[in-house]
Design an enzyme around this catalytic site. Structure first.
Site, mmCIF file in Angstrom:
data_model
loop_
_atom_site.group_PDB
_atom_site.id
_atom_site.type_symbol
_atom_site.label_atom_id
_atom_site.label_comp_id
_atom_site.label_asym_id
_atom_site.label_seq_id
_atom_site.Cartn_x
_atom_site.Cartn_y
_atom_site.Cartn_z
ATOM 1 N N ASP A 1 112.333 -8.247 -88.951
ATOM 2 C CA ASP A 1 112.801 -8.352 -87.573
ATOM 3 C C ASP A 1 114.283 -8.727 -87.610
ATOM 4 O O ASP A 1 114.647 -9.871 -87.885
ATOM 5 C CB ASP A 1 111.965 -9.403 -86.835
ATOM 6 C CG ASP A 1 112.376 -9.561 -85.379
ATOM 7 O OD1 ASP A 1 113.492 -9.123 -85.024
ATOM 8 O OD2 ASP A 1 111.585 -10.139 -84.607
ATOM 9 N N PHE B 1 109.951 -16.028 -84.916
ATOM 10 C CA PHE B 1 109.931 -15.676 -83.493
ATOM 11 C C PHE B 1 110.064 -14.171 -83.389
ATOM 12 O O PHE B 1 111.022 -13.593 -83.900
ATOM 13 C CB PHE B 1 111.076 -16.354 -82.738
ATOM 14 C CG PHE B 1 111.053 -16.057 -81.256
ATOM 15 C CD1 PHE B 1 110.400 -16.896 -80.371
ATOM 16 C CD2 PHE B 1 111.667 -14.917 -80.747
ATOM 17 C CE1 PHE B 1 110.356 -16.610 -79.005
ATOM 18 C CE2 PHE B 1 111.629 -14.622 -79.385
ATOM 19 C CZ PHE B 1 110.971 -15.472 -78.517
ATOM 20 N N LYS C 1 119.091 -7.041 -78.888
ATOM 21 C CA LYS C 1 120.180 -7.996 -78.621
ATOM 22 C C LYS C 1 121.561 -7.347 -78.554
ATOM 23 O O LYS C 1 121.958 -6.839 -77.516
ATOM 24 C CB LYS C 1 120.138 -9.141 -79.627
ATOM 25 C CG LYS C 1 118.973 -10.104 -79.332
ATOM 26 C CD LYS C 1 119.120 -11.392 -80.084
ATOM 27 C CE LYS C 1 118.012 -12.367 -79.786
ATOM 28 N NZ LYS C 1 118.131 -13.022 -78.486
HETATM 29 N N1 PLP Z 1 112.767 -11.188 -82.434
HETATM 30 C C1 PLP Z 1 113.758 -12.052 -82.692
HETATM 31 C C2 PLP Z 1 114.105 -12.380 -84.107
HETATM 32 C C3 PLP Z 1 114.475 -12.629 -81.643
HETATM 33 O O1 PLP Z 1 115.452 -13.505 -81.899
HETATM 34 C C4 PLP Z 1 114.133 -12.280 -80.312
HETATM 35 C C5 PLP Z 1 114.829 -12.903 -79.156
HETATM 36 O O2 PLP Z 1 115.309 -14.013 -79.226
HETATM 37 C C6 PLP Z 1 113.095 -11.367 -80.096
HETATM 38 C C7 PLP Z 1 112.447 -10.842 -81.179
HETATM 39 C C8 PLP Z 1 112.711 -10.953 -78.708
HETATM 40 O O3 PLP Z 1 113.710 -10.145 -78.144
HETATM 41 P P1 PLP Z 1 113.797 -9.955 -76.558
HETATM 42 O O4 PLP Z 1 114.074 -11.285 -75.965
HETATM 43 O O5 PLP Z 1 114.919 -8.963 -76.373
HETATM 44 O O6 PLP Z 1 112.513 -9.385 -76.097
#
Ligand code: PLP
Length: 420
Positions: A250, A165, A279
Site C-alpha cells: 500500500d 492502515f 493521495k
Molecule cells: N492506505 C494508506 C496507507 C493511507 O495512508 C490511507 C489514507 O490515509 C488510505 C489507505 C486510505 O486512503 P483514502 O483516505 O484516500 O481513502
C-alpha cells in the site's frame, strides 16, 4: 509544455491574493463556519480551529489572512505544492473541454496515465479509483480472485501488520487491525488477520495455503511513521512465493516521491505484485490507482469491478501534470537531501527522542512527558501545520517542493515550541 506553463505562471502571479481558484471568500469567518459545521456535519472529525482559504506552494492562508507553513499537505496530498501552476492549468484546461464521460468509452488521458503508472512501477495493468480506500478494495478483489484462480477452496485470507492502515470501507477496514476491533461497526468482513509489526517469524507462520495476499505499508503512516523492516518485507515476499499468494504494498502515503523515490518499494529489496496509490496522485483532486505486475494483470475481467467517476478526465489530466513534476530525478534527489536535512535538524532538538521515516515522510518521537497534541496545537498557533498521529509523535509531510529556508523555519518553530 513549456509555453503553457509560462503563460499560467503569469496568471498565477496575477491572481495571488485571490486564492488559487480566484474564488470569492464566503465571509462567514471561522466562528460562522464552525457554527454551520457543528450543526450540519457528522461528527467524524475533530477539526483544528482554522479555516483555510488559500494555498500556494508550501504556504496556506486562513480567513483572517494569517500565513501558515504547511508541513502536512492534507496528509501527503499536496506534494507538488498547493495550487501548483501546471496542475491548475491542466485542471482548468480539461475542465473547459470535458468534465466527465462514462468508463464505457475511451479517454486519452486515462490511457496515458495508466501507461505512465505501469511503466514507472510494476509493468502490468491499472484500475483507477476515486480514493485510496477504493484502490485497496480493488487490491483485495484481485487477491481473492487470484487465490480462487490458483485453486484455493474455502475462504482466502489477507495478512497485514498491526498498525497498518488501509482505509475505512469494510474491506479496507478489515485490513486495518486497529480499527477493525471496533465492535460497534461489526460484523467485520472475514478473512483478515494480523501479526505484530515487523515480526518476520509471525508473518511466515501466518501465511499458508489459505493466504490470498500479504498486504503491508512500506512505512506505516497513520500509525505514526514506522518503517517496515527489510527483513519483514523479504519474509513476506518469500512466504507469498511459497504459497502462490500476492504481495500487495500500500503506497498510498509512501508513494509518488514521498520517501525520495517514486515508489517506496524501490528502496527495498522486494518487488510487490500489486501496489495501491492515491493521495498525491491528483494534486488535490480525488483519484487512486491499483497497479499490478504482469502476473496479476489479467485477474479482473469485465464485470468484476468498476466505478462511475474513476479515471475521469479532469482527475487524470491533473495526475499527468503531477507526475510531470514528481517523476523527475532532480526532484526526487531533492526529497532525499531535504529530508536528510530536516531529520538532522529535528534530531538535534531538545525534547526529541527519535526521528523516524524516510525522505519527507517523518515521525518525530518526543521525550516522555511531552504531549504531542499540545505541541501540535502550539505549532498551529505559531503558523506551522503538522499532525499528531499518536500521543508521543508529531508527523511531518511537507510538500516535496518545500525549500531549505522553509525547512529551517519549521525546525526553528518546532524547537521553540518544544522548549516553550
Ligand atoms: N492506505 C494508506 C496507507 C493511507 O495512508 C490511507 C489514507 O490515509 C488510505 C489507505 C486510505 O486512503 P483514502 O483516505 O484516500 O481513502
Amino acid at each position: 509544455g513549456f509555453r503553457r506553463r509560462a503563460r499560467v505562471g503569469v496568471a498565477w502571479v496575477g491572481v495571488a491574493g485571490l486564492g488559487c481558484a480566484g474564488a470569492p471568500m464566503s465571509g462567514l469567518g471561522l466562528e460562522g463556519t464552525q457554527e454551520l459545521d457543528e450543526r450540519y456535519l457528522m461528527r467524524t472529525y475533530k477539526r483544528a480551529p482554522v479555516d483555510f482559504v488559500r494555498g500556494e506552494g508550501a504556504l496556506l492562508w486562513d480567513a483572517d489572512g494569517r500565513e501558515y507553513l504547511d508541513f502536512l499537505t492534507g496528509i501527503s496530498v499536496s506534494s507538488v505544492g498547493h495550487c501548483n501552476p501546471s496542475v491548475v492549468a491542466a485542471i482548468s484546461d480539461q475542465a473547459g473541454r470535458l468534465l466527465h464521460v462514462s468508463n464505457l468509452f475511451y479517454t486519452e488521458q486515462m490511457a496515458r496515465l495508466a501507461q505512465r503508472l505501469s511503466d514507472s512501477s510494476l509493468g502490468g495493468r491499472v484500475f483507477f479509483s476515486n480514493s485510496g480506500t477504493e484502490a485497496v478494495e480493488c487490491a483485495i478483489k484481485i487477491a481473492r480472485k487470484h487465490a480462487h484462480l490458483r485453486g484455493l477452496v474455502g475462504a482466502p485470507e489477507i495478512v497485514s501488520f498491526e498498525g497498518d492502515f488501509h482505509g475505512r470501507s469494510y474491506g479496507a477496514l478489515a485490513a486495518t487491525p486497529g480499527m477493525a476491533r471496533n465492535e460497534a461497526l461489526g460484523p467485520m468482513l472475514p478473512g483478515f488477520r494480523s501479526v505484530p509489526r515487523n515480526d518476520a517469524e509471525a508473518l511466515r507462520a501466518a501465511v499458508g495455503p489459505s493466504t490470498a495476499a500479504v498486504m503491508l505499508e512500506p512505512i506505516q503512516g497513520e500509525a505514526g511513521i514506522f518503517p517496515t523492516s527489510e527483513e519483514a518485507l523479504l519474509a513476506a515476499r518469500e512466504a507469498c512465493d511459497e504459497v502462490g499468494a500476492l504481495l500487495v504494498l500500500d503506497e498510498i502515503q509512501t508513494g509518488l516521491g514521498r520517501t525520495g523515490s517514486l515508489w517506496a518499494y524501490e528502496q527495498t529489496p522486494v518487488r510487490p505484485d500489486v501496489i495501491t496509490s492515491a493521495k498525491a496522485l491528483g494534486g488535490g483532486l480525488p483519484i487512486g490507482a491499483c497497479i499490478t505486475s504482469p502476473a496479476a494483470a489479467e485477474v479482473l475481467e469485465p464485470g468484476d469491478h468498476g466505478s462511475t467517476f474513476a479515471g475521469a478526465p479532469v482527475a487524470t489530466a491533473a495526475a499527468l501534470a503531477v507526475l510531470d513534476v514528481i517523476d523527475e530525478p532532480v526532484l526526487l534527489r531533492g526529497v532525499r537531501e531535504k529530508g536528510a536535512a530536516l531529520r538532522e535538524g529535528l534530531a538535534a532538538l531538545d525534547g526529541v527522542r527519535e526521528v523516524r521515516g524516510r525522505g519527507l515522510m517523518i515521525g518525530v518521537g518526543l521525550d516522555d512527558g511531552i504531549e504531542a497534541a499540545a505541541v501540535g496545537a502550539d505549532l498551529l498557533g505559531r503558523g506551522l501545520v503538522v499532525n499528531v498521529p499518536r500521543p508521543d509523535t508529531i508527523r511531518l509531510l511537507p510538500p516535496l517542493v518545500v525549500d531549505s529556508a522553509q525547512i529551517e523555519r519549521a525546525v526553528g518553530l518546532i524547537g521553540e515550541s518544544l522548549v516553550g
